[in-house]
Design a protein around this motif. Structure first.
Motif, PDB file in Angstrom:
ATOM      1  N   TYR A  18      -9.512  13.407 -10.001  1.00 32.65           N
ATOM      2  CA  TYR A  18      -8.353  13.104 -10.836  1.00 32.65           C
ATOM      3  C   TYR A  18      -7.285  12.373 -10.028  1.00 32.65           C
ATOM      4  O   TYR A  18      -6.678  11.417 -10.493  1.00 32.65           O
ATOM      5  CB  TYR A  18      -7.788  14.393 -11.425  1.00 32.65           C
ATOM      6  CG  TYR A  18      -6.592  14.202 -12.322  1.00 32.65           C
ATOM      7  CD1 TYR A  18      -6.745  13.739 -13.618  1.00 32.65           C
ATOM      8  CD2 TYR A  18      -5.313  14.474 -11.875  1.00 32.65           C
ATOM      9  CE1 TYR A  18      -5.653  13.563 -14.456  1.00 32.65           C
ATOM     10  CE2 TYR A  18      -4.214  14.295 -12.691  1.00 32.65           C
ATOM     11  CZ  TYR A  18      -4.395  13.843 -13.979  1.00 32.65           C
ATOM     12  OH  TYR A  18      -3.308  13.669 -14.790  1.00 32.65           O
ATOM     13  N   GLU A  19      -7.068  12.808  -8.801  1.00 31.21           N
ATOM     14  CA  GLU A  19      -6.067  12.178  -7.945  1.00 31.21           C
ATOM     15  C   GLU A  19      -6.464  10.749  -7.590  1.00 31.21           C
ATOM     16  O   GLU A  19      -5.610   9.867  -7.496  1.00 31.21           O
ATOM     17  CB  GLU A  19      -5.889  13.008  -6.674  1.00 31.21           C
ATOM     18  CG  GLU A  19      -4.699  12.605  -5.846  1.00 31.21           C
ATOM     19  CD  GLU A  19      -4.474  13.541  -4.686  1.00 31.21           C
ATOM     20  OE1 GLU A  19      -4.375  13.043  -3.562  1.00 31.21           O
ATOM     21  OE2 GLU A  19      -4.392  14.763  -4.907  1.00 31.21           O
ATOM     22  N   LYS A  20      -7.739  10.492  -7.407  1.00 33.91           N
ATOM     23  CA  LYS A  20      -8.220   9.149  -7.074  1.00 33.91           C
ATOM     24  C   LYS A  20      -8.021   8.164  -8.223  1.00 33.91           C
ATOM     25  O   LYS A  20      -7.919   6.962  -7.993  1.00 33.91           O
ATOM     26  CB  LYS A  20      -9.696   9.181  -6.678  1.00 33.91           C
ATOM     27  CG  LYS A  20      -9.934   9.708  -5.292  1.00 33.91           C
ATOM     28  CD  LYS A  20     -11.394   9.609  -4.913  1.00 33.91           C
ATOM     29  CE  LYS A  20     -11.637  10.126  -3.527  1.00 33.91           C
ATOM     30  NZ  LYS A  20     -13.047  10.011  -3.136  1.00 33.91           N
ATOM     31  N   THR A  21      -7.965   8.657  -9.448  1.00 28.64           N
ATOM     32  CA  THR A  21      -7.773   7.753 -10.581  1.00 28.64           C
ATOM     33  C   THR A  21      -6.364   7.180 -10.613  1.00 28.64           C
ATOM     34  O   THR A  21      -6.146   6.120 -11.207  1.00 28.64           O
ATOM     35  CB  THR A  21      -8.040   8.462 -11.917  1.00 28.64           C
ATOM     36  OG1 THR A  21      -7.153   9.564 -12.053  1.00 28.64           O
ATOM     37  CG2 THR A  21      -9.477   8.914 -12.036  1.00 28.64           C
TER      38      THR A  21
ATOM     39  N   GLU B  59       0.799   6.513 -11.576  1.00 27.25           N
ATOM     40  CA  GLU B  59       1.166   5.578 -12.640  1.00 27.25           C
ATOM     41  C   GLU B  59       2.234   6.180 -13.556  1.00 27.25           C
ATOM     42  O   GLU B  59       3.180   5.507 -13.955  1.00 27.25           O
ATOM     43  CB  GLU B  59      -0.073   5.212 -13.459  1.00 27.25           C
ATOM     44  CG  GLU B  59       0.178   4.219 -14.564  1.00 27.25           C
ATOM     45  CD  GLU B  59       0.447   2.819 -14.061  1.00 27.25           C
ATOM     46  OE1 GLU B  59       1.075   2.046 -14.807  1.00 27.25           O
ATOM     47  OE2 GLU B  59       0.048   2.508 -12.932  1.00 27.25           O
ATOM     48  N   LEU B  60       2.094   7.460 -13.846  1.00 25.69           N
ATOM     49  CA  LEU B  60       3.066   8.149 -14.694  1.00 25.69           C
ATOM     50  C   LEU B  60       4.452   8.153 -14.053  1.00 25.69           C
ATOM     51  O   LEU B  60       5.454   7.878 -14.706  1.00 25.69           O
ATOM     52  CB  LEU B  60       2.610   9.583 -14.963  1.00 25.69           C
ATOM     53  CG  LEU B  60       3.497  10.427 -15.862  1.00 25.69           C
ATOM     54  CD1 LEU B  60       3.465   9.877 -17.278  1.00 25.69           C
ATOM     55  CD2 LEU B  60       3.035  11.859 -15.845  1.00 25.69           C
ATOM     56  N   ARG B  61       4.514   8.437 -12.775  1.00 27.60           N
ATOM     57  CA  ARG B  61       5.799   8.446 -12.071  1.00 27.60           C
ATOM     58  C   ARG B  61       6.411   7.056 -12.039  1.00 27.60           C
ATOM     59  O   ARG B  61       7.629   6.906 -12.122  1.00 27.60           O
ATOM     60  CB  ARG B  61       5.614   8.982 -10.661  1.00 27.60           C
ATOM     61  CG  ARG B  61       5.385  10.472 -10.650  1.00 27.60           C
ATOM     62  CD  ARG B  61       5.376  11.042  -9.257  1.00 27.60           C
ATOM     63  NE  ARG B  61       5.113  12.465  -9.298  1.00 27.60           N
ATOM     64  CZ  ARG B  61       4.321  13.097  -8.456  1.00 27.60           C
ATOM     65  NH1 ARG B  61       3.725  12.441  -7.486  1.00 27.60           N
ATOM     66  NH2 ARG B  61       4.134  14.394  -8.557  1.00 27.60           N
ATOM     67  N   ASN B  62       5.592   6.022 -11.871  1.00 36.13           N
ATOM     68  CA  ASN B  62       6.111   4.660 -11.852  1.00 36.13           C
ATOM     69  C   ASN B  62       6.670   4.246 -13.206  1.00 36.13           C
ATOM     70  O   ASN B  62       7.631   3.480 -13.281  1.00 36.13           O
ATOM     71  CB  ASN B  62       5.025   3.673 -11.424  1.00 36.13           C
ATOM     72  CG  ASN B  62       4.754   3.732  -9.944  1.00 36.13           C
ATOM     73  OD1 ASN B  62       5.596   4.183  -9.166  1.00 36.13           O
ATOM     74  ND2 ASN B  62       3.588   3.285  -9.532  1.00 36.13           N
TER      75      ASN B  62
END
Length: 65
Positions: free
Chosen positions: A23-26, A31-34
């Motif tokens: 999941y972390e590699k995806t 992206e959500l934080r950005n």
């Protein structure tokens, strides 16, 4: 959707750890934080330039030693 096949006799903790790693590699969280805030293109460019200068100084210092 991420699919993690659980092998026979494999503990749930181990399968959960594999799921978290995949999941972390995806890059979903990154992206959500950005997307939570807008950053001007000029600010992004300035940060990239500062990072490049920093890395270049580190490499030069390593070569001189």
């Amino acid at each position: 959707m991420i699919i993690i096949p659980v092998k026979d006799g494999e503990s749930i903790d181990r399968a959960l750890k594999r799921y978290k790693r995949k999941y972390e590699k995806t890059g979903v969280v990154k992206e959500l934080r950005n997307r939570q805030k807008f950053t001007k293109p000029s600010v992004i460019k300035r940060e990239q330039m500062q990072k490049a200068i920093y890395v270049q100084k580190l490499r030069q210092a390593e070569e001189n030693m």
